[in-house]
Enzyme design. Structure first.
Site, PDB file in Angstrom:
ATOM      1  N   ASN A   1      35.942  37.523  36.630  1.00 13.15           N
ATOM      2  CA  ASN A   1      36.095  36.080  36.424  1.00 13.15           C
ATOM      3  C   ASN A   1      34.827  35.413  35.897  1.00 13.15           C
ATOM      4  O   ASN A   1      34.899  34.390  35.213  1.00 13.15           O
ATOM      5  CB  ASN A   1      36.579  35.391  37.705  1.00 13.15           C
ATOM      6  CG  ASN A   1      35.623  35.586  38.868  1.00 13.15           C
ATOM      7  OD1 ASN A   1      35.094  36.676  39.076  1.00 13.15           O
ATOM      8  ND2 ASN A   1      35.422  34.540  39.642  1.00 13.15           N
TER       9      ASN A   1
ATOM     10  N   GLU B   1      30.660  39.971  48.521  1.00 18.26           N
ATOM     11  CA  GLU B   1      31.221  38.638  48.305  1.00 18.26           C
ATOM     12  C   GLU B   1      32.698  38.840  48.000  1.00 18.26           C
ATOM     13  O   GLU B   1      33.051  39.397  46.961  1.00 18.26           O
ATOM     14  CB  GLU B   1      30.542  37.910  47.140  1.00 18.26           C
ATOM     15  CG  GLU B   1      31.122  36.520  46.924  1.00 18.26           C
ATOM     16  CD  GLU B   1      30.744  35.910  45.586  1.00 18.26           C
ATOM     17  OE1 GLU B   1      31.511  35.072  45.088  1.00 18.26           O
ATOM     18  OE2 GLU B   1      29.697  36.299  45.040  1.00 18.26           O
TER      19      GLU B   1
ATOM     20  N   CYS C   1      36.343  32.189  43.077  1.00 20.57           N
ATOM     21  CA  CYS C   1      36.408  32.595  44.480  1.00 20.57           C
ATOM     22  C   CYS C   1      36.124  31.426  45.416  1.00 20.57           C
ATOM     23  O   CYS C   1      36.660  31.363  46.527  1.00 20.57           O
ATOM     24  CB  CYS C   1      35.431  33.738  44.748  1.00 20.57           C
ATOM     25  SG  CYS C   1      33.725  33.373  44.316  1.00 20.57           S
TER      26      CYS C   1
ATOM     27  N   GLU D   1      22.930  36.167  50.128  1.00 15.92           N
ATOM     28  CA  GLU D   1      21.974  36.367  49.033  1.00 15.92           C
ATOM     29  C   GLU D   1      21.491  35.020  48.535  1.00 15.92           C
ATOM     30  O   GLU D   1      22.121  33.987  48.757  1.00 15.92           O
ATOM     31  CB  GLU D   1      22.615  37.188  47.911  1.00 15.92           C
ATOM     32  CG  GLU D   1      22.964  38.614  48.343  1.00 15.92           C
ATOM     33  CD  GLU D   1      23.297  39.527  47.187  1.00 15.92           C
ATOM     34  OE1 GLU D   1      22.586  39.483  46.162  1.00 15.92           O
ATOM     35  OE2 GLU D   1      24.280  40.281  47.297  1.00 15.92           O
TER      36      GLU D   1
END
Length: 486
Positions: A154, A252, A285, A460
């Site tokens: 994406n 993630e 996301c 992160e």
């Protein structure tokens, strides 16, 4: 070698500072018109082994450089990205169907920033010495080794460099497995890094499917760190594969984020934030796909969101006027369609859209807003990852928070309210790695990023990235014992 949007792209892997072919190939299809862009070399265990070996061989040299020496090279990589920003934007738009205007204005500048920020940060990374009983404790960030990075389609280049930047700045070497649905800009990045003077073997690209190219990386004994962005089921497979080698992981994963709208909010702002969730055709996301609105304003809010969303322009993402492009692949298009069809069969009502954009055909799915879904139903609990929003109402603050937290995911949440005290109360109660209050998608690269629940493992950004990509060492110096014998 293929040519896409006037840009020549090498379709071979990049391993150890040279192009490496494979006998097997896989097709690269553009979401815009389902055109065949070319055949890409498909790697497997042999290519993964070769890339890890190259990365391990050059690791001592790269790790032995100072942060300033590594940073100088990484800034040249960033300069090269800036110089080729238009090429990268055009190629990635053709490859994954995201808006060209977004790539030009936001995504590709961020790609360059991912290198500059972490190059700068590494040079200032330090921890104050500690003292215990007269002993001095020095804390240092040592390079960990080879980092495997597996990235999604994406935002392939931005999300890859968000990990590549800190991994290289930390002194690690990298093997990247780009997404098979959008692999092309990773190949261009290899060219840019080579031209910038990145030593051979420091950055490697192995193309292919997750099963054939990704799997050998995840279980490889030569890997010291593994970063993955993608789905929860795939993350479980990767974790199991990496477990025997005790490889630290950064995940993630998915999201089912809420947009929590209170009656005391700036309604114009709330509507703007809701419509913004159609960005990248909903393939984000972090997207707040669950619109939760307080009953007193629900009717007006819903009517205004539907009106604004109906005015969105859907079409070729290369057109500057386009707001919503295509879904990335036929497989993903069918997946999104299935979610909506099952929701409608189950009693949900489409206030907008509800099916493919028949006027455009192909992989264009109409911006969709659904109401009336049964609590706990699939459309409210599973990640659709398309231009599909649901609307639910709540009575009071407690119910709104309960509904927002009624998910196994916890990547992000967005809160819209005109009451600062409510903002403090509610944001503290939301289960999410990132909470936005009266805004969306704003984050400094030094801030922690990651998810709770099924949305991921670890954080992160800034020091948090170096905590992961480094072996953090404590060296304790005694005040005594400095005299040599004799």
């Amino acid at each position: 070698m293929i040519e896409v949007e006037g840009v020549k792209i090498d379709t071979r892997h990049w391993i150890g500072g040279e192009r490496v072919p494979s006998v097997r190939k896989f097709p690269d299809i553009s979401p815009i018109d389902e055109a065949h862009l070319g055949d890409i070399d498909a790697g497997g265990a042999a290519e993964a082994d070769r890339a890890v070996a190259a990365a391990r061989a050059t690791f001592p040299e790269w790790a032995g450089k100072t942060a300033a020496e590594r940073g100088a090279i990484l800034r040249r990589v960033a300069d090269g990205i800036d110089e080729r920003r238009e090429d990268l934007a055009r190629v990635e738009t053709r490859d994954n169907g995201s808006l060209l205007r977004s790539h030009r204005r936001g995504v590709m500048p961020r790609v360059a920033m991912n290198f500059r920020f972490f190059a700068d940060y590494a040079e200032t990374l330090a921890h104050p010495d500690l003292e215990v009983r007269g002993h001095r404790e020095r804390i240092t960030y040592d390079p960990a080794g080879v980092t495997a990075i597996i990235t999604p389609w994406n935002a392939p280049l931005m999300l890859a460099t968000w990990r590549i930047g800190p991994a290289l700045a930390a002194g690690n070497t990298v093997v990247l497995k780009p997404p098979e649905w959008a692999p092309l800009t990773a190949s261009l990045l290899a060219d840019i890094a080579h031209e910038a003077g990145l030593p051979a073997g420091v950055f490697n690209v192995v193309q292919g499917t997750g099963a054939e190219a990704g799997a050998p990386l995840t279980r490889h004994p030569g890997i010291s760190r593994l970063s993955f962005t993608g789905s929860v089921p795939t993350a479980g497979v990767i974790a199991a594969a990496a477990a025997p080698n005790i490889v630290p992981l950064s995940f993630e994963l998915g999201g089912k984020s809420p947009l929590l709208v209170f009656a005391d909010c700036d309604l114009d702002l709330a509507v703007d934030l809701a419509v913004e969730q159609f960005d990248n055709a909903g393939q984000v996301c972090l997207g707040a796909c669950r619109l939760l609105v307080q009953e007193g304003i629900a009717e007006e809010f819903t009517a205004r969101v539907v009106e604004r969303a109906r005015a969105l322009v859907q079409g070729d993402p290369r057109d500057e006027k386009t707001d919503v492009g295509a879904l990335v692949s036929r497989q993903h298009f069918e997946r999104v369609s299935g979610f909506v069809e099952r929701a409608l069969t189950g009693g949900a009502k489409a206030l907008l859209g509800g099916g493919p954009n028949t006027g455009l055909g192909g992989l264009y799915y109409s911006p969709t807003i659904l109401a009336g879904a049964e609590p706990g139903s699939e459309i409210l609990t599973e990640e659709v990852f398309g231009p599909v929003l649901t609307i639910q109402t709540f009575k009071d603050e407690d119910q709104g928070v309960r509904m927002a937290n009624d998910t196994r995911f916890g990547l992000a949440a967005t809160l819209v309210t005109g009451d600062p005290e409510r903002a403090e109360r509610v944001s503290a109660r939301l289960n999410a790695g990132t909470v936005w209050v009266n805004c969306f998608f704003v984050r400094d690269l030094g801030a922690p990023f990651g998810g709770s629940g099924k949305s991921g493992i670890g954080r992160e950004g800034g020091t948090y990235s170096f905590d992961f990509y480094c072996d953090v060492k404590n060296t304790v110096f005694s005040p005594d014992g400095w005299r040599s014998h004799g």
